[in-house]
Design an enzyme around this catalytic site. Structure first.
Site, PDB file in Angstrom:
ATOM      1  N   GLU A 127       0.817  -1.210   0.000  1.00  0.00           N
ATOM      2  CA  GLU A 127       0.000   0.000   0.000  1.00  0.00           C
ATOM      3  C   GLU A 127       0.856   1.266   0.000  1.00  0.00           C
ATOM      4  O   GLU A 127       0.329   2.366   0.127  1.00  0.00           O
ATOM      5  CB  GLU A 127      -0.982   0.003   1.169  1.00  0.00           C
ATOM      6  CG  GLU A 127      -0.381  -0.129   2.546  1.00  0.00           C
ATOM      7  CD  GLU A 127      -1.436  -0.177   3.655  1.00  0.00           C
ATOM      8  OE1 GLU A 127      -2.593   0.193   3.421  1.00  0.00           O
ATOM      9  OE2 GLU A 127      -1.066  -0.576   4.772  1.00  0.00           O
ATOM     10  N   ASP A 172      -4.682   3.233   0.100  1.00  0.00           N
ATOM     11  CA  ASP A 172      -3.492   4.000   0.461  1.00  0.00           C
ATOM     12  C   ASP A 172      -2.510   4.097  -0.696  1.00  0.00           C
ATOM     13  O   ASP A 172      -1.820   5.102  -0.845  1.00  0.00           O
ATOM     14  CB  ASP A 172      -2.817   3.383   1.691  1.00  0.00           C
ATOM     15  CG  ASP A 172      -3.523   3.810   2.966  1.00  0.00           C
ATOM     16  OD1 ASP A 172      -3.794   5.024   3.103  1.00  0.00           O
ATOM     17  OD2 ASP A 172      -3.848   2.956   3.795  1.00  0.00           O
TER      18      ASP A 172
HETATM   19  C1  PEP Z   1      -5.973   0.099   1.701  1.00  0.00           C
HETATM   20  O1  PEP Z   1      -5.212   1.008   2.047  1.00  0.00           O
HETATM   21  O2  PEP Z   1      -6.318  -0.096   0.528  1.00  0.00           O
HETATM   22  C2  PEP Z   1      -6.535  -0.805   2.701  1.00  0.00           C
HETATM   23  C3  PEP Z   1      -7.199  -1.888   2.335  1.00  0.00           C
HETATM   24  O3  PEP Z   1      -6.384  -0.475   4.006  1.00  0.00           O
HETATM   25  P1  PEP Z   1      -7.227   0.692   4.738  1.00  0.00           P
HETATM   26  O4  PEP Z   1      -8.310   1.137   3.791  1.00  0.00           O
HETATM   27  O5  PEP Z   1      -7.766   0.095   5.976  1.00  0.00           O
HETATM   28  O6  PEP Z   1      -6.193   1.724   4.977  1.00  0.00           O
HETATM   29 MG    MG Z   2      -4.406   1.053   4.046  1.00  0.00          MG
END
Ligand code: PEP
Ligand code: MG
Length: 541
Positions: free
Chosen positions: A431, A455
């Site tokens: 990410e 992210d």
């Molecule tokens: C992301 O960043 O795509 C993810 C799945 O984590 P979160 O949305 O919880 O940051």
């Molecule tokens: Mg994330």
């Protein structure tokens, strides 16, 4: 009837009575209390808790050698114990026979005004310190963590905005939909709404609450973003028909349950579910998820004042693993920081929290909490097929450090004679752009990758995922698609599997591309699983 337009953040329809959520600001009720001694006792208990909270903040800041800021908390502690401040509160209690909250509020107001009216700039600024202490005291008096919520019936939640901890503190079974004046589609609140399969509209603007009263009827279209306050009969009738149609479409999708997720030319992919609680696993099963691709473990604890204890975590993880009956369950270790600010760790305020102590960085900083979580995870591993996943990885040293801590925990469990599944998989979120670029070096260290596109978009495009005013930039997928391809190639070269668990996994416009890259698994909110299966079964590559 008033029509407003926001952004659809979770595709579903809802109509019903509204409950306005007054976010936690010490708006204080004034009640008369006959039992002044009891009110004084309540105040003393709240003061004790406030001093502990201030001390915790003081120590946290000192840990980072920020003595100047620590001193502010030192001063807050002194102010909280200030004789004149305390005796004023006592006087108000006894003379006005009021509740403790009101006595604190009135006293705070008086002291803050006194500071504000002083000539000296420094002394004027102390008014804010008094207000801060008063806020803490009232918060501890009301026992409210974030938002005051009492629900007598199912309702559509209306608020100016909601933080993830406020959202998770709400009673899920009483929520029909969310509507917020601000907020973005990519906020964790919107993600939560999607994982609950309920409608959500964000960014309806400030006319919304201005024109709204508790128990007003409103309709929420989480697809188009339209919100209607006090709809007339004709509109409501049409809306209800739309809802019935939606239910029929959903039933048709249920016919796909039990069918293979395979393209017309025979290419298969796994469809997993994203969840935020053990109960969400029921939704996952209802929608025929082939596994859990992302359990956001931090959502279990965002509304808790206490650090999550091992037993409570163990029970939650065990429950999901048992419910999924041998299907793969990927549980992500605590991803706190940025917009997910828990009550149980007071993270030091940062200039750029999304680039600061979050995810694995917070776990390394609070190794004790990290180890407790890993113990709970390994203990639960014997109840199913577990994968442990680390968030916010940027390079190999972080992976090695996380895996070393895992090893340490497993050795401790062995010494204590506690069993765990030796085949537990270990993987990382891709990410950050760094992780995708360096995925050739990361792949040999782990069992799997899972791409967090939420992210990855934010960091690749330098575009705050929460900021609705730049959401047009956040839509520029191409650079992230290229990074996913790099990560997929490197995973496969090393014989590892790769999934996508960010919101792009549910975007049916991209499904073909992901299949062509050989992505092994897509993980999305439960309600997106059957639409994805439908899409895939009609595709040929
Ligand atoms: C992301 O960043 O795509 C993810 C799945 O984590 P979160 O949305 O919880 O940051
Ligand atoms: Mg994330």
């Amino acid at each position: 009837m008033l029509k407003l337009n926001g952004t659809g953040a979770s595709g579903a329809l809802a109509a019903g009575k509204v409950k306005i959520l007054h976010r936690y600001e010490p708006g204080v009720s004034h009640t008369i209390s006959e039992d002044t001694d009891a009110e004084l006792e309540r105040f003393e208990a709240a003061k004790k808790k406030t001093l502990l909270d201030i001390d915790a903040d003081y120590k946290k800041v000192l840990e980072n050698s920020d003595e100047e800021i620590a001193e502010i908390f030192g001063m807050h502690a002194l102010m909280t114990e200030d004789k004149e401040f305390n005796s004023h509160i006592k006087d108000v209690l006894y003379s006005m026979k009021t509740n403790a909250e009101y006595a604190v509020f009135i006293t705070g107001k008086k002291f803050a005004e006194r500071f504000s009216s002083m000539d000296d700039d420094y002394m004027q600024a102390r008014a804010a310190d008094v207000q801060d202490i008063v806020k803490r005291l009232i918060k501890n008096l009301t026992g409210s963590k974030n938002t005051i919520q009492e629900f007598s019936h199912k309702a559509i939640i209306a608020a100016d905005d909601l933080t993830p901890s406020e959202t998770v503190a709400l009673p899920k079974d009483k929520i029909l939909a969310f509507v917020t004046e601000n907020g973005s589609v990519n906020s964790h609140t919107a993600i939560l709404a999607r994982s609950m399969g309920i409608a959500a509209v964000v960014g309806v603007g400030n006319k919304f609450l201005e024109n709204l009263n508790d128990d007003d009827i409103i309709t929420v279209d989480g697809y188009s973003g339209e919100v209607v306050i006090s709809p007339d009969e004709e509109f409501l009738k049409e809306f209800n028909e739309k809802q019935q149609n939606e239910a029929i479409q959903k039933d048709l999708l249920y016919d796909l349950k039990g069918k293979e997720t395979i393209t017309l030319d025979g290419m298969g992919i796994k469809l997993f579910a994203n969840i935020g609680s053990a109960e969400d696993a029921d939704e996952a099963l209802k929608n025929d998820a082939e596994g859990i691709g992302l359990f956001r473990s931090e959502f279990l604890f965002l509304d808790s004042n206490n650090a999550p204890d091992e037993q409570k975590q163990f029970e939650a993880y065990k429950s999901v693993l048992e419910k999924m009956q041998g299907k793969k369950v990927i549980i992500r270790t605590l991803d706190i920081g940025a917009d997910k600010q828990p009550e149980f760790i007071k993270l030091t305020p940062e200039e750029n929290p999304a680039l600061g102590i979050r995810g694995i960085r917070a776990s390394f900083l609070h190794k004790d909490i990290f180890k407790i979580q890993l113990r709970a995870l390994y203990r639960a591993s014997v109840f199913g097929r577990l994968g442990i996943m680390f968030p916010m990885i940027t390079d190999e040293t972080e992976v090695t450090e996380a895996l070393d801590i895992c090893k340490e925990v497993r050795q401790e469990l062995l010494q204590e004679g506690i069993s765990f599944d030796e085949n537990t998989e270990h993987g990382i979120m891709i990410e950050t752009p760094a992780a995708a670029i360096m995925s050739d070096r990361l792949a040999p260290l782990v069992d799997f990758f899972s791409v967090g596109t939420n992210d990855l978009l934010q960091y690749t495009l330098a575009c705050d995922r929460q900021n609705s005013s730049i959401s047009h930039i956040y839509k520029r997928n191409e650079p992230v698609i290229r990074l996913i391809k790099t990560a997929a190639d490197n995973a496969h070269k090393n014989g590892k599997w790769i999934g996508i668990c960010g919101e792009l996994a549910a975007d049916t416009e991209l499904t073909k591309k992901f299949l062509e890259m050989g992505i092994d698994e897509l993980s999305a909110a439960p309600s997106y699983i059957l639409p994805l299966r439908k899409k895939i079964r009609n595709l040929s590559l």
